[in-house]
Design a protein around this motif. Structure first.
Motif, short mmCIF file in Angstrom:
data_model
loop_
_atom_site.label_atom_id
_atom_site.label_comp_id
_atom_site.label_asym_id
_atom_site.label_seq_id
_atom_site.Cartn_x
_atom_site.Cartn_y
_atom_site.Cartn_z
N UNK A 20 -1.93 -6.64 2.76
CA UNK A 20 -0.63 -7.24 2.53
C UNK A 20 0.22 -6.92 1.34
N UNK A 21 1.15 -6.36 1.46
CA UNK A 21 2.06 -5.94 0.30
C UNK A 21 3.50 -6.21 0.58
N UNK A 22 4.10 -6.94 -0.42
CA UNK A 22 5.60 -7.04 -0.48
C UNK A 22 6.38 -6.33 -1.43
N UNK A 23 5.53 -5.40 -2.30
CA UNK A 23 6.19 -5.03 -3.43
C UNK A 23 6.50 -3.36 -3.20
N UNK A 24 5.64 -2.83 -2.28
CA UNK A 24 5.70 -1.20 -2.08
C UNK A 24 5.10 -0.59 -3.30
N UNK A 25 4.29 -1.22 -3.91
CA UNK A 25 3.61 -0.48 -5.10
C UNK A 25 2.37 0.26 -4.57
N UNK A 26 2.11 1.34 -5.04
CA UNK A 26 0.69 2.10 -4.21
C UNK A 26 -0.35 1.72 -5.14
N UNK B 221 -3.76 -0.06 14.34
CA UNK B 221 -3.68 -1.45 13.80
C UNK B 221 -3.39 -2.67 14.58
N UNK B 222 -4.04 -3.60 14.79
CA UNK B 222 -3.60 -4.79 15.73
C UNK B 222 -3.63 -5.91 14.74
N UNK B 223 -2.12 -6.29 14.40
CA UNK B 223 -1.93 -7.21 13.36
C UNK B 223 -1.21 -8.27 14.17
N UNK B 224 -1.86 -9.53 14.06
CA UNK B 224 -1.14 -10.75 14.58
C UNK B 224 -0.57 -11.77 13.46
N UNK B 225 -0.86 -11.17 12.07
CA UNK B 225 -0.43 -12.15 11.08
C UNK B 225 1.01 -11.22 10.57
N UNK B 226 2.13 -11.90 10.81
CA UNK B 226 3.32 -11.14 10.22
C UNK B 226 3.35 -11.09 8.87
N UNK B 227 4.22 -9.96 8.31
CA UNK B 227 4.12 -9.56 7.22
C UNK B 227 4.19 -7.92 6.77
N UNK B 228 4.37 -7.70 5.46
CA UNK B 228 4.32 -6.25 5.11
C UNK B 228 2.85 -5.92 4.74
N UNK B 229 2.67 -4.64 5.26
CA UNK B 229 1.30 -4.32 4.75
C UNK B 229 1.42 -2.66 4.37
N UNK B 230 0.69 -2.57 3.39
CA UNK B 230 0.25 -1.05 2.93
C UNK B 230 -0.97 -0.52 3.63
N UNK C 136 6.99 4.76 1.87
CA UNK C 136 6.34 5.82 0.88
C UNK C 136 5.07 6.27 1.00
N UNK C 137 4.79 7.44 0.81
CA UNK C 137 3.50 8.05 1.15
C UNK C 137 3.12 8.94 -0.29
N UNK C 138 1.82 8.68 -0.47
CA UNK C 138 1.16 9.60 -1.68
C UNK C 138 -0.32 9.78 -1.31
N UNK C 139 -0.52 11.00 -1.69
CA UNK C 139 -1.81 11.60 -1.56
C UNK C 139 -2.52 11.98 -2.97
N UNK C 140 -3.83 11.73 -2.68
CA UNK C 140 -4.75 12.16 -3.90
C UNK C 140 -4.70 13.41 -4.26
N UNK C 141 -5.24 13.96 -5.70
CA UNK C 141 -4.91 15.33 -5.98
C UNK C 141 -5.90 16.26 -5.20
N UNK C 142 -7.14 15.83 -4.99
CA UNK C 142 -7.96 16.96 -4.28
C UNK C 142 -7.61 17.14 -2.83
#
Length: 125
Positions: free
Chosen positions: A99-105, A24-33, A56-62
């Motif tokens: 962009x994500x400041x909540x940490x929600x999946x 990832x090349x990110x020039x816009x500061x902030x939190x990202x999922x 936090x990590x999460x994987x799909x059932x398959x």
């Protein structure tokens, strides 16, 4: 601006392993999922795994138990380690960011605002 570049795809036999990378090349500061998605021929894009903005990590059932998502923040890189691959894992794999400041999946492609170009994974039986 955020740019994503995937690599690591290829052709393997059933039961084999591959590791995908997403730089990832990110020039816009902030939190990202970040997430991994895949799309087979004639199929809809499917969520595979994700890392939220707090690590936090999460994987799909398959893929649970076979695929592992991780990141190296120092290298701005996300990985997808894929073990025990099956023919049904054959697809074009994409990484994506939102962009994500909540940490929600989120497993919805529509919530991700930046996409890489994809890397092909082909598993033969």
């Amino acid at each position: 601006q955020v740019y994503l570049v995937e690599s690591g795809g290829g052709s393997v036999q059933s039961g084999g392993s591959l590791r995908l990378s997403c730089v990832a090349s990110i020039s816009t500061p902030g939190r990202y999922s970040m997430g991994w998605f895949r799309q087979g021929p004639g199929e809809e894009r499917e969520w595979v795994a994700q890392i939220n903005s707090f690590g936090g990590v999460k994987a799909a059932d398959p893929v649970k138990g076979r695929f592992t998502v991780s990141q190296n923040k120092a290298k701005d890189t996300m990985y997808l380690q894929m073990n025990s691959l099956k023919p049904e894992d054959t697809a074009l794999y994409f990484c994506a960011a939102r962009p994500d400041r909540t940490g929600l999946f989120s497993d919805l492609p529509s919530t991700y605002t930046v996409w890489g170009q994809g890397t092909q994974v082909t598993v033969s039986s």
